[in-house]
Design a protein around this motif. Structure first.
Motif, PDB file in Angstrom:
ATOM      1  N   ARG A  58      -0.669 -28.721  34.958  1.00  0.00           N
ATOM      2  CA  ARG A  58      -0.007 -27.650  35.471  1.00  0.00           C
ATOM      3  C   ARG A  58       0.090 -28.186  37.122  1.00  0.00           C
ATOM      4  NH1 ARG A  58      -2.924 -23.570  36.845  1.00  0.00           N
ATOM      5  NH2 ARG A  58      -1.129 -22.224  37.496  1.00  0.00           N
ATOM      6  N   LEU A  59       1.188 -27.723  37.735  1.00  0.00           N
ATOM      7  CA  LEU A  59       1.258 -28.324  39.027  1.00  0.00           C
ATOM      8  C   LEU A  59       0.069 -27.827  39.813  1.00  0.00           C
ATOM      9  CD1 LEU A  59       2.628 -29.848  41.625  1.00  0.00           C
ATOM     10  CD2 LEU A  59       3.980 -27.664  41.753  1.00  0.00           C
ATOM     11  N   ALA A  60      -0.217 -26.678  39.674  1.00  0.00           N
ATOM     12  CA  ALA A  60      -1.472 -25.988  40.718  1.00  0.00           C
ATOM     13  C   ALA A  60      -2.703 -26.935  40.339  1.00  0.00           C
ATOM     14  CB  ALA A  60      -1.688 -24.661  40.214  1.00  0.00           C
ATOM     15  N   ASP A  61      -2.999 -27.112  39.309  1.00  0.00           N
ATOM     16  CA  ASP A  61      -4.079 -27.832  38.918  1.00  0.00           C
ATOM     17  C   ASP A  61      -4.012 -29.380  39.277  1.00  0.00           C
ATOM     18  OD1 ASP A  61      -5.083 -25.755  37.392  1.00  0.00           O
ATOM     19  OD2 ASP A  61      -4.540 -26.310  35.495  1.00  0.00           O
ATOM     20  N   PHE A  62      -3.117 -30.153  39.446  1.00  0.00           N
ATOM     21  CA  PHE A  62      -2.725 -31.138  39.624  1.00  0.00           C
ATOM     22  C   PHE A  62      -2.974 -31.300  41.236  1.00  0.00           C
ATOM     23  CE2 PHE A  62       0.124 -34.228  42.012  1.00  0.00           C
ATOM     24  CZ  PHE A  62      -0.254 -35.403  41.353  1.00  0.00           C
TER      25      PHE A  62
END
Length: 308
Positions: free
Chosen positions: A243-247
């Motif tokens: 996920r972008l947020a996790d990245f």
């Protein structure tokens, strides 16, 4: 530090930005860590923050809007009266009192035998029977025949070694392991060899490819996950369908300041190989992989948003 010292407006604005970030993300351990990094870059940062905390009620009563609206306002030369009043008070200085910094505690890394700053990776060499590499923002002590990971992340390898984490003790035999301290758990992942992980609830033997999370509630098995846990030791951030947020949370560990995204793009997924020593290029590459753009309010506050 003199209480009457005049501060540059850029530093004062940065201090107010940090106040807004803490308001918007109250209780974030990561944000607190980033604030400490900023405070210890320059004694004037500490002075600006101290004055801001001393103002306390005045700042709260100034009825500033939320962070997204406030930061551009503070950066404009012709700001409102409330901002000019704040800058004047901060710039002229307030009477010295008993108020202290929000982050008064000396960071653990300052007292550790070995430590790294944000964005730094360090090969410690052979200590207590192990070759050690510390990742960004990490600290480790040597206690006799034991290594103690105080914070952050470390790669440990060797014929025979012993490491204490917050929630576990690990004994390795011809093993290569990454250990990472999170807020409420210690993660242990084995790349090679054999490791015995001990907790108050018992022991577990791990082999190559195994991973566990040790917490007060006990041990739980870690799956493969979207992040290569060993890639950072090669200077890389390798992700698969993350996920972008996790990245961005992971990428944010290697740079100072706040890095986040709009909720509209948080659940987008990406895969790739990124160089940790090129954080600017890392963010630019995201725009080629996903329909997003990078908004920099300042070099310390970067937000990923949908393409307009």
């Amino acid at each position: 530090m003199s209480s009457a010292e005049r501060l540059p407006e850029s530093i004062v604005c940065s201090a107010i930005e940090w106040q807004m970030r803490l308001r918007a993300h109250a209780g974030s351990p990561e944000l607190q860590r980033q604030l400490q990094d900023w405070l210890y870059q320059d004694r004037r940062h500490q002075l600006a923050w101290q004055r801001l905390q001393q103002m306390g009620g005045l700042f709260q009563s100034s009825q500033l809007p939320d962070a997204a609206q406030t930061i551009p306002l503070l950066q404009r030369a012709e700001a409102d009266l409330g901002r000019r009043r704040t800058l004047k008070l901060l710039g002229l200085g307030l009477a010295a009192g008993s108020a202290t910094l929000l982050a008064t505690q000396t960071p653990p890394a300052w007292h550790a035998d070995f430590s790294t700053a944000t964005g730094e990776r360090r090969r410690v060499g052979l200590v207590a029977g192990a070759e050690v590499v510390l990742n960004t923002g990490s600290a480790m002590d040597v206690q006799g025949d034991w290594l103690l990971l105080r914070t952050g992340e470390a790669l440990v390898e060797g014929q025979a070694w012993q490491v204490r984490c917050r929630f576990a003790e690990c004994r390795g035999r011809d093993a290569r392991v990454v250990l990472r301290e999170r807020d409420n758990a210690s993660e242990i992942r084995v790349e090679r060899g054999e490791v015995v992980v001990s907790t108050s609830g018992g022991e577990r033997r791990l082999l190559a490819g195994d991973g566990v999370s040790a917490a007060p509630s006990g041990l739980s098995v870690l799956g493969k996950g979207p992040l290569d846990p060993f890639a950072w030791s090669r200077g890389l951030l390798v992700v698969s369908d993350i996920r972008l947020a996790d990245f961005l949370v992971e990428a944010g560990r290697y740079r100072r300041g706040w890095l986040g995204c709009d909720s509209a793009v948080a659940d987008l997924h990406l895969s790739g190989v990124f160089r940790l020593d090129e954080p600017g290029m890392m963010l630019d590459n995201i725009t080629h992989l996903l329909p997003v753009q990078i908004i920099e309010h300042t070099r310390w506050w970067v937000r990923v948003v949908p393409v307009a």
